[in-house]
Design a protein around this motif. Structure first.
Motif, PDB file in Angstrom:
ATOM      1  N   THR A   4      54.066 -14.095  63.395  1.00 23.15           N
ATOM      2  CA  THR A   4      53.730 -13.965  61.981  1.00 23.15           C
ATOM      3  C   THR A   4      54.652 -14.855  61.167  1.00 23.15           C
ATOM      4  O   THR A   4      55.866 -14.884  61.410  1.00 23.15           O
ATOM      5  CB  THR A   4      53.874 -12.502  61.516  1.00 23.15           C
ATOM      6  OG1 THR A   4      52.977 -11.677  62.279  1.00 23.15           O
ATOM      7  CG2 THR A   4      53.550 -12.366  60.041  1.00 23.15           C
ATOM      8  N   VAL A   5      54.074 -15.576  60.221  1.00 24.37           N
ATOM      9  CA  VAL A   5      54.853 -16.420  59.306  1.00 24.37           C
ATOM     10  C   VAL A   5      54.755 -15.808  57.921  1.00 24.37           C
ATOM     11  O   VAL A   5      53.676 -15.772  57.321  1.00 24.37           O
ATOM     12  CB  VAL A   5      54.333 -17.866  59.283  1.00 24.37           C
ATOM     13  CG1 VAL A   5      55.162 -18.711  58.319  1.00 24.37           C
ATOM     14  CG2 VAL A   5      54.357 -18.470  60.680  1.00 24.37           C
ATOM     15  N   GLU A  31      47.825 -15.115  68.827  1.00 30.29           N
ATOM     16  CA  GLU A  31      47.460 -14.806  67.442  1.00 30.29           C
ATOM     17  C   GLU A  31      48.592 -15.237  66.524  1.00 30.29           C
ATOM     18  O   GLU A  31      49.756 -14.894  66.747  1.00 30.29           O
ATOM     19  CB  GLU A  31      47.180 -13.320  67.258  1.00 30.29           C
ATOM     20  CG  GLU A  31      46.739 -12.967  65.847  1.00 30.29           C
ATOM     21  CD  GLU A  31      46.395 -11.496  65.670  1.00 30.29           C
ATOM     22  OE1 GLU A  31      46.084 -11.096  64.535  1.00 30.29           O
ATOM     23  OE2 GLU A  31      46.450 -10.749  66.671  1.00 30.29           O
ATOM     24  N   LEU A  32      48.228 -15.997  65.486  1.00 32.10           N
ATOM     25  CA  LEU A  32      49.183 -16.461  64.485  1.00 32.10           C
ATOM     26  C   LEU A  32      48.726 -15.930  63.134  1.00 32.10           C
ATOM     27  O   LEU A  32      47.607 -16.200  62.703  1.00 32.10           O
ATOM     28  CB  LEU A  32      49.249 -17.986  64.458  1.00 32.10           C
ATOM     29  CG  LEU A  32      50.148 -18.612  63.389  1.00 32.10           C
ATOM     30  CD1 LEU A  32      51.610 -18.238  63.617  1.00 32.10           C
ATOM     31  CD2 LEU A  32      49.993 -20.134  63.374  1.00 32.10           C
ATOM     32  N   ALA A  77      57.418 -11.960  67.080  1.00 33.98           N
ATOM     33  CA  ALA A  77      58.426 -12.664  66.284  1.00 33.98           C
ATOM     34  C   ALA A  77      57.868 -12.904  64.897  1.00 33.98           C
ATOM     35  O   ALA A  77      56.659 -13.117  64.723  1.00 33.98           O
ATOM     36  CB  ALA A  77      58.817 -13.991  66.928  1.00 33.98           C
ATOM     37  N   VAL A  78      58.754 -12.853  63.903  1.00 34.94           N
ATOM     38  CA  VAL A  78      58.376 -13.067  62.511  1.00 34.94           C
ATOM     39  C   VAL A  78      59.254 -14.175  61.948  1.00 34.94           C
ATOM     40  O   VAL A  78      60.489 -14.079  62.001  1.00 34.94           O
ATOM     41  CB  VAL A  78      58.536 -11.784  61.683  1.00 34.94           C
ATOM     42  CG1 VAL A  78      58.204 -12.048  60.215  1.00 34.94           C
ATOM     43  CG2 VAL A  78      57.648 -10.671  62.241  1.00 34.94           C
ATOM     44  N   LEU A  79      58.624 -15.229  61.448  1.00 31.65           N
ATOM     45  CA  LEU A  79      59.346 -16.342  60.836  1.00 31.65           C
ATOM     46  C   LEU A  79      59.328 -16.171  59.322  1.00 31.65           C
ATOM     47  O   LEU A  79      58.266 -15.950  58.732  1.00 31.65           O
ATOM     48  CB  LEU A  79      58.692 -17.681  61.200  1.00 31.65           C
ATOM     49  CG  LEU A  79      59.042 -18.286  62.563  1.00 31.65           C
ATOM     50  CD1 LEU A  79      58.479 -17.425  63.679  1.00 31.65           C
ATOM     51  CD2 LEU A  79      58.496 -19.706  62.672  1.00 31.65           C
ATOM     52  N   TRP A 138      61.695 -10.151  67.026  1.00 38.44           N
ATOM     53  CA  TRP A 138      62.746 -11.054  66.561  1.00 38.44           C
ATOM     54  C   TRP A 138      62.368 -11.586  65.174  1.00 38.44           C
ATOM     55  O   TRP A 138      61.210 -11.919  64.926  1.00 38.44           O
ATOM     56  CB  TRP A 138      62.928 -12.233  67.517  1.00 38.44           C
ATOM     57  CG  TRP A 138      63.747 -11.896  68.715  1.00 38.44           C
ATOM     58  CD1 TRP A 138      63.306 -11.642  69.982  1.00 38.44           C
ATOM     59  CD2 TRP A 138      65.173 -11.771  68.754  1.00 38.44           C
ATOM     60  NE1 TRP A 138      64.361 -11.356  70.818  1.00 38.44           N
ATOM     61  CE2 TRP A 138      65.520 -11.430  70.085  1.00 38.44           C
ATOM     62  CE3 TRP A 138      66.182 -11.909  67.801  1.00 38.44           C
ATOM     63  CZ2 TRP A 138      66.842 -11.234  70.475  1.00 38.44           C
ATOM     64  CZ3 TRP A 138      67.500 -11.706  68.200  1.00 38.44           C
ATOM     65  CH2 TRP A 138      67.825 -11.375  69.520  1.00 38.44           C
ATOM     66  N   ILE A 139      63.371 -11.693  64.307  1.00 39.14           N
ATOM     67  CA  ILE A 139      63.187 -12.312  62.997  1.00 39.14           C
ATOM     68  C   ILE A 139      63.906 -13.652  63.018  1.00 39.14           C
ATOM     69  O   ILE A 139      65.109 -13.718  63.294  1.00 39.14           O
ATOM     70  CB  ILE A 139      63.743 -11.429  61.871  1.00 39.14           C
ATOM     71  CG1 ILE A 139      62.953 -10.121  61.794  1.00 39.14           C
ATOM     72  CG2 ILE A 139      63.691 -12.173  60.537  1.00 39.14           C
ATOM     73  CD1 ILE A 139      63.514  -9.133  60.785  1.00 39.14           C
TER      74      ILE A 139
END
Length: 421
Positions: A4-5, A31-32, A77-79, A138-139
């Motif tokens: 995820t962004v 999946e984005l 993970a999240v950006l 994770w961030i």
């Protein structure tokens, strides 16, 4: 794998998408999710993102949403790449400090503190929602000021790593000058976010031969031009400072320049308008050349490398990240956040051993770390006196009269973003 962004409607997102598409073997995304409250921008960016994936044959699904909780649900993970207040707030960060003769910049000095105060509470709220959705996620923080934001996240117990593109930019530049592959260049990168020096350039890994002296001797002019500092200064230092050191080593010169030209924020805002028009063209299915001028070069490669290493799928064994000091720089507290080479894996980053820093560099690092302590305290607890203390501690300010004036200016220009003001 789901990524995820947050801030996915940024005009810079197509650079990230291009990296995800090209490097899908390193980071196989199924999946984005692009999350952003700006629906119109998100629609344009999301459309281009899907066309880039389709052109490059990426099988992953791209989802756009304004719903943060839905977007981070189940993410591995999240950006984070958000800008609280947008380019309008950045324009203010870059202008009002100049009235006191201080650098106006979005990540350092008074402008950088303003951005930290706006950003830290928002990021911590996002991180708590990520933790509720998936405690093991994770961030990856690319949101400036990266060092302060990452420290806020780690202090609150989040699984977070800070990321900046300065190091990977140097790696690519040095590889080009040396005629080797970027993966063969191992940097002796040390300091704080946006306050770093390359103290060594080793070929083949951390134990390889240090070619920095030869690099400076043969290509010193080109490197000096890149960091916008005089070649003789680099020769005397014996290291390569990041271009952000220009705000310290040539402060008054930079202030003079900033007073006579348009702000970087106004330039970026104009580029963003043009980019969004381009993104709306249904025939466009690749990142446009103009995006290279937007900033953040090689961010996509760095982000893919870091996410892949953290999620256990690969990535480079050594990467430059922002993480806890934990004794790496003995003159700093363990909970300071530093920017250094680290071994990165599913357990997170483990900083590599760093040679003793010259007092010329360690003194500045210690000073700015003290400022970052006070800046984070102001961001978490608010209050005019805490803002004043942080500004007084910053080496680019340091005079009480300036700190008083800048405190009032900061609060006046950011009141809508400060719950305590």
């Amino acid at each position: 794998m789901k990524l995820t962004v947050v801030g996915g409607g940024s005009t810079y997102t197509p650079e990230l998408i291009d990296g995800f598409a090209r490097l899908r073997d390193t980071l196989p995304i199924e999946e984005l999710v692009l999350v952003d409250p700006a629906a119109e921008r998100l629609e344009l960016v999301g459309g281009l993102a899907r066309r880039i994936f389709a052109r490059q044959g990426h099988p992953g699904r791209i989802v756009t949403t304004a719903d943060l909780d839905a977007g981070v649900d189940g993410a591995d993970a999240v950006l984070l790449q958000l800008r609280v207040g947008g380019q309008a707030a950045r324009e203010q960060d870059e202008t009002w400090p100049l009235e006191c003769g201080c650098v106006g910049q979005e990540t350092t000095g008074a402008g950088g503190l303003a951005k930290a105060l706006r950003t830290v509470p928002v990021v911590l709220d996002i991180a708590e929602r990520v933790r509720r959705a998936n405690p093991r996620a994770w961030i990856i923080d690319f949101t400036n000021p990266v060092g302060i934001v990452t420290r806020a996240l780690l202090q609150a117990g989040h699984r977070a790593v800070g990321l900046c593109n300065v190091a990977i930019g140097f790696q690519r530049k040095f590889a080009q000058l040396l005629g080797v592959a970027p993966a063969d260049v191992h940097l002796g990168h040390v300091g704080l976010n946006h306050l770093t020096w390359e103290t060594g350039v080793r070929l083949g890994g951390p134990e390889g031969a240090n070619v920095l002296p030869e690099l400076l001797a043969e290509h010193g002019e080109a490197i000096a031009d890149d960091v916008r500092l005089p070649r003789p200064l680099l020769d005397r230092l014996g290291v390569v400072p990041s271009y952000y050191l220009r705000y310290y080593y040539a402060h008054d010169e930079v202030v003079g320049e900033l007073r006579t030209k348009p702000s970087r924020a106004s330039e970026v805002a104009a580029m963003e308008r043009e980019l969004l028009t381009m993104y709306g063209d249904p025939a466009l299915d690749e990142k446009p050349a103009l995006l290279a001028k937007r900033g953040g070069a090689f961010y996509s490669e760095a982000a893919v490398d870091l996410a892949a290493a953290l999620l256990g799928g690969g990535g480079s064994p050594y990467q430059v990240v922002n993480t806890l000091n934990q004794g790496t720089l003995p003159f700093l507290p363990d909970d300071a956040v530093i920017e250094v080479q680290a071994a990165v894996g599913p357990g997170g980053p483990s900083p590599l051993q760093v040679a003793d820093l010259d007092p010329l560099f360690s003194g500045l690092v210690a000073n700015v770390t003290a400022y970052e302590d006070l800046a984070l305290e102001a961001a978490l607890r608010g209050g005019r006196d805490r803002v004043f203390r942080a500004l007084l501690a910053h080496p680019l300010i340091g005079q009480y009269a300036y700190a008083e004036t800048l405190t009032d200016q900061l609060i006046a220009h950011n009141r809508e973003h400060l719950a305590w003001a």
